[in-house]
Design a protein around this motif. Structure first.
Motif, PDB file in Angstrom:
ATOM      1  N   GLU A   1       0.827  -1.213   0.000  1.00  0.00           N
ATOM      2  CA  GLU A   1       0.000   0.000   0.000  1.00  0.00           C
ATOM      3  C   GLU A   1       0.861   1.263   0.000  1.00  0.00           C
ATOM      4  OE1 GLU A   1      -2.932   2.240   3.119  1.00  0.00           O
ATOM      5  OE2 GLU A   1      -3.134   0.068   2.959  1.00  0.00           O
ATOM      6  N   GLU A   2       1.889   1.290   0.840  1.00  0.00           N
ATOM      7  CA  GLU A   2       2.782   2.460   0.889  1.00  0.00           C
ATOM      8  C   GLU A   2       3.547   2.627  -0.421  1.00  0.00           C
ATOM      9  OE1 GLU A   2       4.902   1.201   4.388  1.00  0.00           O
ATOM     10  OE2 GLU A   2       4.058   2.845   5.559  1.00  0.00           O
ATOM     11  N   LEU A   3       4.029   1.513  -0.984  1.00  0.00           N
ATOM     12  CA  LEU A   3       4.760   1.569  -2.241  1.00  0.00           C
ATOM     13  C   LEU A   3       3.868   2.065  -3.377  1.00  0.00           C
ATOM     14  CD1 LEU A   3       7.286   1.147  -3.899  1.00  0.00           C
ATOM     15  CD2 LEU A   3       6.648  -1.270  -4.133  1.00  0.00           C
TER      16      LEU A   3
ATOM     17  N   CYS B   1       3.478   5.798  -3.042  1.00  0.00           N
ATOM     18  CA  CYS B   1       4.691   6.498  -3.498  1.00  0.00           C
ATOM     19  C   CYS B   1       4.754   6.504  -5.023  1.00  0.00           C
ATOM     20  CB  CYS B   1       5.939   5.826  -2.944  1.00  0.00           C
ATOM     21  SG  CYS B   1       6.181   6.016  -1.180  1.00  0.00           S
ATOM     22  N   PHE B   2       4.455   5.355  -5.614  1.00  0.00           N
ATOM     23  CA  PHE B   2       4.491   5.215  -7.063  1.00  0.00           C
ATOM     24  C   PHE B   2       3.487   6.163  -7.722  1.00  0.00           C
ATOM     25  CE2 PHE B   2       3.058   3.325 -11.015  1.00  0.00           C
ATOM     26  CZ  PHE B   2       4.233   2.939 -11.629  1.00  0.00           C
ATOM     27  N   ALA B   3       2.250   6.118  -7.262  1.00  0.00           N
ATOM     28  CA  ALA B   3       1.188   6.926  -7.873  1.00  0.00           C
ATOM     29  C   ALA B   3       1.442   8.424  -7.717  1.00  0.00           C
ATOM     30  CB  ALA B   3      -0.164   6.555  -7.266  1.00  0.00           C
ATOM     31  N   LEU B   4       1.908   8.847  -6.556  1.00  0.00           N
ATOM     32  CA  LEU B   4       2.139  10.274  -6.327  1.00  0.00           C
ATOM     33  C   LEU B   4       3.386  10.791  -7.058  1.00  0.00           C
ATOM     34  CD1 LEU B   4       1.205  10.513  -2.550  1.00  0.00           C
ATOM     35  CD2 LEU B   4      -0.106  11.366  -4.513  1.00  0.00           C
ATOM     36  N   SER B   5       4.234   9.887  -7.500  1.00  0.00           N
ATOM     37  CA  SER B   5       5.436  10.296  -8.224  1.00  0.00           C
ATOM     38  C   SER B   5       5.194  10.489  -9.716  1.00  0.00           C
ATOM     39  CB  SER B   5       6.540   9.246  -8.033  1.00  0.00           C
ATOM     40  OG  SER B   5       6.887   9.167  -6.686  1.00  0.00           O
ATOM     41  N   ARG B   6       4.092   9.975 -10.213  1.00  0.00           N
ATOM     42  CA  ARG B   6       3.786  10.104 -11.640  1.00  0.00           C
ATOM     43  C   ARG B   6       3.369  11.531 -11.972  1.00  0.00           C
ATOM     44  NH1 ARG B   6      -0.090   6.635 -14.180  1.00  0.00           N
ATOM     45  NH2 ARG B   6       1.137   7.078 -16.012  1.00  0.00           N
ATOM     46  N   MET B   7       3.842  12.002 -13.105  1.00  0.00           N
ATOM     47  CA  MET B   7       3.421  13.317 -13.587  1.00  0.00           C
ATOM     48  C   MET B   7       1.984  13.211 -14.086  1.00  0.00           C
ATOM     49  SD  MET B   7       5.908  15.257 -13.074  1.00  0.00           S
ATOM     50  CE  MET B   7       7.561  14.967 -12.523  1.00  0.00           C
ATOM     51  N   PRO B   8       1.215  14.254 -13.917  1.00  0.00           N
ATOM     52  CA  PRO B   8      -0.186  14.200 -14.364  1.00  0.00           C
ATOM     53  C   PRO B   8      -0.293  14.004 -15.880  1.00  0.00           C
ATOM     54  CG  PRO B   8       0.202  16.086 -12.931  1.00  0.00           C
ATOM     55  CD  PRO B   8       1.535  15.491 -13.239  1.00  0.00           C
ATOM     56  N   ILE B   9      -1.240  13.163 -16.270  1.00  0.00           N
ATOM     57  CA  ILE B   9      -1.559  12.932 -17.680  1.00  0.00           C
ATOM     58  C   ILE B   9      -3.054  13.168 -17.825  1.00  0.00           C
ATOM     59  CG2 ILE B   9      -1.662  11.220 -19.528  1.00  0.00           C
ATOM     60  CD1 ILE B   9       0.709   9.828 -18.162  1.00  0.00           C
ATOM     61  N   ILE B  10      -3.425  13.974 -18.795  1.00  0.00           N
ATOM     62  CA  ILE B  10      -4.831  14.341 -18.952  1.00  0.00           C
ATOM     63  C   ILE B  10      -5.697  13.131 -19.269  1.00  0.00           C
ATOM     64  CG2 ILE B  10      -6.464  15.677 -20.361  1.00  0.00           C
ATOM     65  CD1 ILE B  10      -4.208  17.813 -20.554  1.00  0.00           C
ATOM     66  N   ASP B  11      -5.300  12.333 -20.243  1.00  0.00           N
ATOM     67  CA  ASP B  11      -6.105  11.174 -20.629  1.00  0.00           C
ATOM     68  C   ASP B  11      -5.179   9.993 -20.874  1.00  0.00           C
ATOM     69  OD1 ASP B  11      -7.845   9.300 -21.621  1.00  0.00           O
ATOM     70  OD2 ASP B  11      -8.637  10.557 -23.235  1.00  0.00           O
ATOM     71  N   GLU B  12      -5.066   9.115 -19.902  1.00  0.00           N
ATOM     72  CA  GLU B  12      -4.158   7.983 -20.017  1.00  0.00           C
ATOM     73  C   GLU B  12      -4.567   7.008 -21.104  1.00  0.00           C
ATOM     74  OE1 GLU B  12      -3.276   6.046 -16.363  1.00  0.00           O
ATOM     75  OE2 GLU B  12      -2.528   7.861 -15.437  1.00  0.00           O
ATOM     76  N   LEU B  13      -5.838   6.984 -21.473  1.00  0.00           N
ATOM     77  CA  LEU B  13      -6.292   6.048 -22.491  1.00  0.00           C
ATOM     78  C   LEU B  13      -5.818   6.435 -23.885  1.00  0.00           C
ATOM     79  CD1 LEU B  13      -9.914   5.376 -21.240  1.00  0.00           C
ATOM     80  CD2 LEU B  13      -7.888   3.958 -20.931  1.00  0.00           C
ATOM     81  N   THR B  14      -5.596   7.716 -24.119  1.00  0.00           N
ATOM     82  CA  THR B  14      -5.178   8.148 -25.455  1.00  0.00           C
ATOM     83  C   THR B  14      -3.728   8.590 -25.500  1.00  0.00           C
ATOM     84  OG1 THR B  14      -5.925  10.421 -25.063  1.00  0.00           O
ATOM     85  CG2 THR B  14      -7.508   8.899 -26.061  1.00  0.00           C
ATOM     86  N   TYR B  15      -3.051   8.569 -24.370  1.00  0.00           N
ATOM     87  CA  TYR B  15      -1.656   9.004 -24.326  1.00  0.00           C
ATOM     88  C   TYR B  15      -0.762   7.872 -24.805  1.00  0.00           C
ATOM     89  CZ  TYR B  15       2.665  11.077 -22.636  1.00  0.00           C
ATOM     90  OH  TYR B  15       3.923  11.603 -22.558  1.00  0.00           O
ATOM     91  N   ASN B  16      -0.145   8.054 -25.937  1.00  0.00           N
ATOM     92  CA  ASN B  16       0.722   7.021 -26.522  1.00  0.00           C
ATOM     93  C   ASN B  16       2.109   7.064 -25.900  1.00  0.00           C
ATOM     94  OD1 ASN B  16      -1.281   6.181 -28.284  1.00  0.00           O
ATOM     95  ND2 ASN B  16      -0.716   7.713 -29.786  1.00  0.00           N
TER      96      ASN B  16
END
Length: 138
Positions: free
Chosen positions: A62-64, A67-82
């Motif tokens: 859960e902690e990992l 950390c992983f999720a909060l470290s990702r840069m925001p992406i507007i739409d992950e479904l269309t981001y190639n």
């Protein structure tokens, strides 16, 4: 109330952390390059989880994941981001995740940069307080 950027400015984007990251950059690059997804510039959540387990880093799933999720840069739409995997980090995101993990597992008496130094030693299998972490680079 949790301020998303507040944590970054208080714990990550500070001079002592920058110095520590720069001093150990060759180690982080080696870890990243040896474990990234083939033909990409990303490292998967699964690879990171295995790295930490192999180095005997004690952190809950859960902690990992946090950390992983909060470290990702925001992406507007992950479904269309190639080109970017939903469960992978680019190098700069990977560095932020390492800082976040070091804060969670580090001794509360240490400063943030000291926690990161100790965590880096564990990842590299170097001596830390009389114990040796697992060597993930062999």
């Amino acid at each position: 109330e949790y301020e998303y950027e507040g944590y970054r400015y208080e714990k990550i984007h500070i001079e002592p952390i920058d110095i520590c990251l720069r001093n150990n950059e060759h180690k982080y690059k080696e870890i990243f390059e040896n474990n990234k997804i083939k033909d990409t510039n990303e490292i998967s959540y699964e690879a990171i989880s295995k790295l930490l387990k192999d180095a005997k880093i004690d952190i809950s799933e859960e902690e990992l994941l946090k950390c992983f999720a909060l470290s990702r840069m925001p992406i507007i739409d992950e479904l269309t981001y190639n080109g970017k995997h939903a469960k992978a980090l680019e190098y700069m995101e990977f560095l932020e995740m390492l800082v976040r993990v070091s804060e969670i597992i580090g001794d509360t008496d240490l400063n943030s940069d000291e926690k990161l130094e100790e965590f880096t030693a564990k990842l590299m299998g170097e001596e830390v307080g009389g114990t040796t972490g697992g060597n993930i680079l062999t």
